[in-house]
Design a protein around this motif. Structure first.
Motif, mmCIF file in Angstrom:
data_model
loop_
_atom_site.group_PDB
_atom_site.id
_atom_site.type_symbol
_atom_site.label_atom_id
_atom_site.label_comp_id
_atom_site.label_asym_id
_atom_site.label_seq_id
_atom_site.Cartn_x
_atom_site.Cartn_y
_atom_site.Cartn_z
ATOM 1 N N SER A 11 -12.819 53.455 34.760
ATOM 2 C CA SER A 11 -13.334 54.171 33.594
ATOM 3 C C SER A 11 -14.859 54.208 33.602
ATOM 4 O O SER A 11 -15.452 55.210 33.214
ATOM 5 N N LEU A 12 -15.488 53.147 34.051
ATOM 6 C CA LEU A 12 -16.946 53.147 34.126
ATOM 7 C C LEU A 12 -17.431 54.154 35.162
ATOM 8 O O LEU A 12 -18.420 54.837 34.950
ATOM 9 N N THR A 13 -16.711 54.259 36.258
ATOM 10 C CA THR A 13 -17.082 55.211 37.299
ATOM 11 C C THR A 13 -16.941 56.637 36.796
ATOM 12 O O THR A 13 -17.828 57.471 36.977
ATOM 13 N N VAL A 14 -15.833 56.927 36.141
ATOM 14 C CA VAL A 14 -15.591 58.274 35.627
ATOM 15 C C VAL A 14 -16.543 58.581 34.476
ATOM 16 O O VAL A 14 -17.060 59.690 34.370
ATOM 17 N N ALA A 15 -16.806 57.607 33.626
ATOM 18 C CA ALA A 15 -17.672 57.826 32.465
ATOM 19 C C ALA A 15 -19.117 58.088 32.871
ATOM 20 O O ALA A 15 -19.886 58.647 32.096
ATOM 21 N N ALA A 16 -19.486 57.714 34.076
ATOM 22 C CA ALA A 16 -20.852 57.925 34.536
ATOM 23 C C ALA A 16 -21.124 59.387 34.880
ATOM 24 O O ALA A 16 -22.265 59.772 35.109
ATOM 25 N N CYS A 17 -20.100 60.216 34.907
ATOM 26 C CA CYS A 17 -20.257 61.644 35.219
ATOM 27 C C CYS A 17 -20.957 62.370 34.076
ATOM 28 O O CYS A 17 -21.017 61.896 32.958
ATOM 29 N N ASP A 18 -21.453 63.574 34.393
ATOM 30 C CA ASP A 18 -22.076 64.415 33.374
ATOM 31 C C ASP A 18 -21.047 64.855 32.349
ATOM 32 O O ASP A 18 -19.851 64.711 32.541
ATOM 33 N N ASP A 19 -21.552 65.456 31.254
ATOM 34 C CA ASP A 19 -20.659 65.987 30.221
ATOM 35 C C ASP A 19 -19.672 66.944 30.859
ATOM 36 O O ASP A 19 -20.009 67.705 31.750
ATOM 37 N N GLY A 20 -18.468 66.905 30.363
ATOM 38 C CA GLY A 20 -17.454 67.824 30.872
ATOM 39 C C GLY A 20 -16.100 67.168 30.905
ATOM 40 O O GLY A 20 -15.885 66.103 30.308
ATOM 41 N N PRO A 21 -15.170 67.782 31.602
ATOM 42 C CA PRO A 21 -13.801 67.261 31.630
ATOM 43 C C PRO A 21 -13.709 65.841 32.186
ATOM 44 O O PRO A 21 -12.932 65.032 31.690
ATOM 45 N N ALA A 22 -14.510 65.531 33.196
ATOM 46 C CA ALA A 22 -14.457 64.188 33.772
ATOM 47 C C ALA A 22 -14.886 63.139 32.748
ATOM 48 O O ALA A 22 -14.305 62.050 32.682
ATOM 49 N N GLN A 24 -14.591 63.408 29.503
ATOM 50 C CA GLN A 24 -13.513 63.318 28.519
ATOM 51 C C GLN A 24 -12.386 62.449 29.046
ATOM 52 O O GLN A 24 -11.834 61.619 28.313
ATOM 53 N N VAL A 25 -12.052 62.595 30.310
ATOM 54 C CA VAL A 25 -11.019 61.763 30.915
ATOM 55 C C VAL A 25 -11.470 60.308 30.911
ATOM 56 O O VAL A 25 -10.694 59.400 30.587
ATOM 57 N N GLY A 26 -12.729 60.085 31.248
ATOM 58 C CA GLY A 26 -13.260 58.722 31.249
ATOM 59 C C GLY A 26 -13.184 58.085 29.883
ATOM 60 O O GLY A 26 -12.838 56.899 29.754
ATOM 61 N N GLU A 27 -13.484 58.854 28.846
ATOM 62 C CA GLU A 27 -13.404 58.322 27.488
ATOM 63 C C GLU A 27 -11.963 57.973 27.126
ATOM 64 O O GLU A 27 -11.704 56.945 26.491
ATOM 65 N N LYS A 28 -11.024 58.814 27.544
ATOM 66 C CA LYS A 28 -9.617 58.529 27.257
ATOM 67 C C LYS A 28 -9.153 57.291 28.004
ATOM 68 O O LYS A 28 -8.400 56.478 27.469
ATOM 69 N N VAL A 29 -9.627 57.122 29.239
ATOM 70 C CA VAL A 29 -9.281 55.920 30.004
ATOM 71 C C VAL A 29 -9.883 54.699 29.328
ATOM 72 O O VAL A 29 -9.216 53.658 29.201
ATOM 73 N N ASP A 30 -11.132 54.804 28.871
ATOM 74 C CA ASP A 30 -11.762 53.694 28.158
ATOM 75 C C ASP A 30 -10.943 53.300 26.931
ATOM 76 O O ASP A 30 -10.713 52.109 26.684
ATOM 77 N N GLU A 31 -10.520 54.295 26.169
ATOM 78 C CA GLU A 31 -9.717 54.024 24.981
ATOM 79 C C GLU A 31 -8.395 53.364 25.354
ATOM 80 O O GLU A 31 -7.945 52.418 24.686
#
Length: 52
Positions: A11-22, A24-31
């Protein structure tokens, strides 16, 4: 708990991406990881209560 650690790293890896679908996915994984951790903590507390 190793699964939670892996999911947190992902989730930290995905959340490091720019705004966009990735992101959003990272935020859902974090949750999901937070929810799973909370559920595990609550389950542990219930086991403790029943053991006493």
């Amino acid at each position: 708990m190793p699964f939670a650690a892996v999911m947190a790293a992902v989730s930290l890896t995905v959340a490091a991406c720019d705004d966009g679908p990735a992101e959003q996915v990272g935020e859902k994984v974090d949750e999901a990881v937070d929810d799973a951790g909370d559920a595990m903590e609550e389950a542990g507390e219930e086991v403790e209560k029943k053991a006493n």
